[in-house]
Design a protein around this motif. Sequence first.
Motif, PDB file in Angstrom:
ATOM      1  N   TRP A   1      13.909  12.619  47.742  1.00 21.92           N
ATOM      2  CA  TRP A   1      14.945  13.326  48.484  1.00 21.92           C
ATOM      3  C   TRP A   1      15.299  12.509  49.719  1.00 21.92           C
ATOM      4  CZ3 TRP A   1      13.572  14.071  53.443  1.00 21.92           C
ATOM      5  CH2 TRP A   1      12.239  14.280  53.762  1.00 21.92           C
ATOM      6  N   SER A   2      16.475  12.768  50.269  1.00 25.58           N
ATOM      7  CA  SER A   2      16.853  12.087  51.507  1.00 25.58           C
ATOM      8  C   SER A   2      17.817  12.956  52.304  1.00 25.58           C
ATOM      9  CB  SER A   2      17.496  10.730  51.210  1.00 25.58           C
ATOM     10  OG  SER A   2      18.769  10.890  50.609  1.00 25.58           O
ATOM     11  N   LEU A   3      17.832  12.742  53.613  1.00 22.64           N
ATOM     12  CA  LEU A   3      18.779  13.387  54.514  1.00 22.64           C
ATOM     13  C   LEU A   3      19.554  12.297  55.233  1.00 22.64           C
ATOM     14  CD1 LEU A   3      19.793  16.066  55.879  1.00 22.64           C
ATOM     15  CD2 LEU A   3      18.167  15.546  57.721  1.00 22.64           C
ATOM     16  N   THR A   4      20.878  12.385  55.208  1.00 25.39           N
ATOM     17  CA  THR A   4      21.738  11.378  55.822  1.00 25.39           C
ATOM     18  C   THR A   4      22.719  12.049  56.774  1.00 25.39           C
ATOM     19  OG1 THR A   4      21.639  10.102  53.758  1.00 25.39           O
ATOM     20  CG2 THR A   4      23.308   9.453  55.363  1.00 25.39           C
ATOM     21  N   ALA A   5      22.965  11.394  57.902  1.00 24.64           N
ATOM     22  CA  ALA A   5      23.976  11.853  58.854  1.00 24.64           C
ATOM     23  C   ALA A   5      25.214  10.980  58.731  1.00 24.64           C
ATOM     24  CB  ALA A   5      23.426  11.793  60.278  1.00 24.64           C
ATOM     25  N   TYR A   6      26.390  11.607  58.749  1.00 26.54           N
ATOM     26  CA  TYR A   6      27.673  10.902  58.653  1.00 26.54           C
ATOM     27  C   TYR A   6      28.571  11.297  59.820  1.00 26.54           C
ATOM     28  CZ  TYR A   6      26.189  10.192  53.825  1.00 26.54           C
ATOM     29  OH  TYR A   6      25.489   9.849  52.699  1.00 26.54           O
ATOM     30  N   ASP A   7      29.491  10.403  60.132  1.00 26.47           N
ATOM     31  CA  ASP A   7      30.527  10.695  61.114  1.00 26.47           C
ATOM     32  C   ASP A   7      31.396  11.823  60.572  1.00 26.47           C
ATOM     33  OD1 ASP A   7      33.288  10.442  62.324  1.00 26.47           O
ATOM     34  OD2 ASP A   7      32.283   8.877  63.470  1.00 26.47           O
ATOM     35  N   ARG A   8      31.559  12.886  61.354  1.00 27.32           N
ATOM     36  CA  ARG A   8      32.282  14.070  60.879  1.00 27.32           C
ATOM     37  C   ARG A   8      33.758  13.781  60.617  1.00 27.32           C
ATOM     38  NH1 ARG A   8      34.877  17.328  59.125  1.00 27.32           N
ATOM     39  NH2 ARG A   8      34.884  19.597  59.330  1.00 27.32           N
ATOM     40  N   GLN A   9      34.335  12.848  61.359  1.00 23.72           N
ATOM     41  CA  GLN A   9      35.759  12.578  61.193  1.00 23.72           C
ATOM     42  C   GLN A   9      36.040  11.654  60.030  1.00 23.72           C
ATOM     43  OE1 GLN A   9      37.664  11.028  64.699  1.00 23.72           O
ATOM     44  NE2 GLN A   9      39.626  10.739  63.697  1.00 23.72           N
ATOM     45  N   THR A  10      35.235  10.591  59.879  1.00 26.67           N
ATOM     46  CA  THR A  10      35.508   9.598  58.840  1.00 26.67           C
ATOM     47  C   THR A  10      34.740   9.849  57.560  1.00 26.67           C
ATOM     48  OG1 THR A  10      33.741   8.098  59.560  1.00 26.67           O
ATOM     49  CG2 THR A  10      35.905   7.864  60.632  1.00 26.67           C
TER      50      THR A  10
END
Length: 481
Positions: free
Chosen positions: A393-402
């Motif tokens: 499993w993994s958790l990733t954070a992304y830029d909310r706009q792009t």
Amino acid sequence: MRTRFVLPAAVLLAGVLVVRSSGTAADDKKPEPALSPVQLAERTLHRRAVEAVIWGMPAVNYDLMLQEMLSKTPGKVGQVIYWGRPLDAKNQTLTPNPDALYFMAFYNTKDGPVVLDLPPGDADGSFNGNIVTVWQMPLEDAGLLGIDKGKGGKFLVLPPGYKEKPPEGYVPLHSDTLGGYMLFRANFKSHSDADVQKSIAYGKQMKVYPLSAAANPPATVFSDVKDVDFDSTIKYDASFFRNLDRIVQTEPWLERDKAMIQKLASLGIEKGKPFQPDAATEKILDAAVKEAGAWLEAKYDAGFPSFWEGGKWSFPGYPKLIEEVSQKSYTNPNEYPIDERGVVYTMAFIGIKRVGAGQFYLINIRDKNGNAYDGSKTYKLTVPPNAPVEQYWSLTAYDRQTHALIKGAPRASRSSQIAELQKNADGSIDLYIGPKAPAGKDGNWIPTDPARKFELMFRLYAPTKALFDKSWKLPDVELVE
């Protein structure tokens, strides 16, 4: 038998006279001036351009990736580009997985069928793969939980209208577009250099070649693009329509989309003709794509259906769209969810035929209290023990706009592959997402940009029954005061 009541003509006439005589001051206002032919044409152009953006999103999404490869890397159609290290923010594709090695092969069947010869899974490696059309419709899933069940095989992509009998020994894939691509994720056991290099060597066992050369296939060309600024995020300006025009010029019209032919022609996008909008049209197109982007963003911000009732984790898709894509291939005569499709392809790419078999995704855009994520604040997610996965499993954070990896961040994710993850006594794991790592928690920390908002995705590779019967539940993310 139902009785019909008919009012006398005199009564009807009296009613009309009453209505006409009971007007208000507001009714006496002068009517709005009629729109001129030029104004009507501009409004129609704007409306059609908005609809074209929503309808064309998955194909433009595809073309943006293809053009990045062709313009910025040595890679060509019929070859393979790959990222020779876990993904960082130089890869600005939409919501990619930084815990697998990405190999991408674009193909085109204009000159005949194309073979994607994929290796079996073994002690040295395994993969999860998806093969899709220009419209990112899944042709097939491959790998451990694909149609080959990890045995690998020769997947044969056939061009539209192909009538010949495919040769024995191949998995035939009938495409309705000439172009398409395969995303091949080579799994690794950890982020160590040794495991990454082993994963690269495994991925390089794949072969891509035309069926006409099957007797003596040429060597497949691989290009490492890990240091390329590869940006295929959606561009909400008039350039969107240049990507869309390229699709119209190079691909056949699909029967289901023929209603768009005249609409696009009114925008200046017409097969066999150059797309040359004048300055006035360019201005209208630019305004329309921005409006479409705002509409799609509002629909995305409204959220997908919750996976666990009342919770904030959602599958990044809509039930109607998933059914059409994975089971019916848009053959249902009464459904064509292009609005939902447009939303999904603003924030992701690829198509999956067997949803939940090889991989399962959960997206989260709000914390436990229903607030959007702020990159200047710190949040905590506790992953319960015994996660329902056979791989990781993994958790990733992304830029909310792009919807891409956060620029400037030293890493993008944490996964069960990470040896230094600290575990609690019960086997659960606390993950922290924020601008700074809490004291002593660096190994469990995903960095954010304090000046930008972010969103989260939780991936489960080779998910097991406990996920789907919901006996295992991922809790909501909490703000750390």
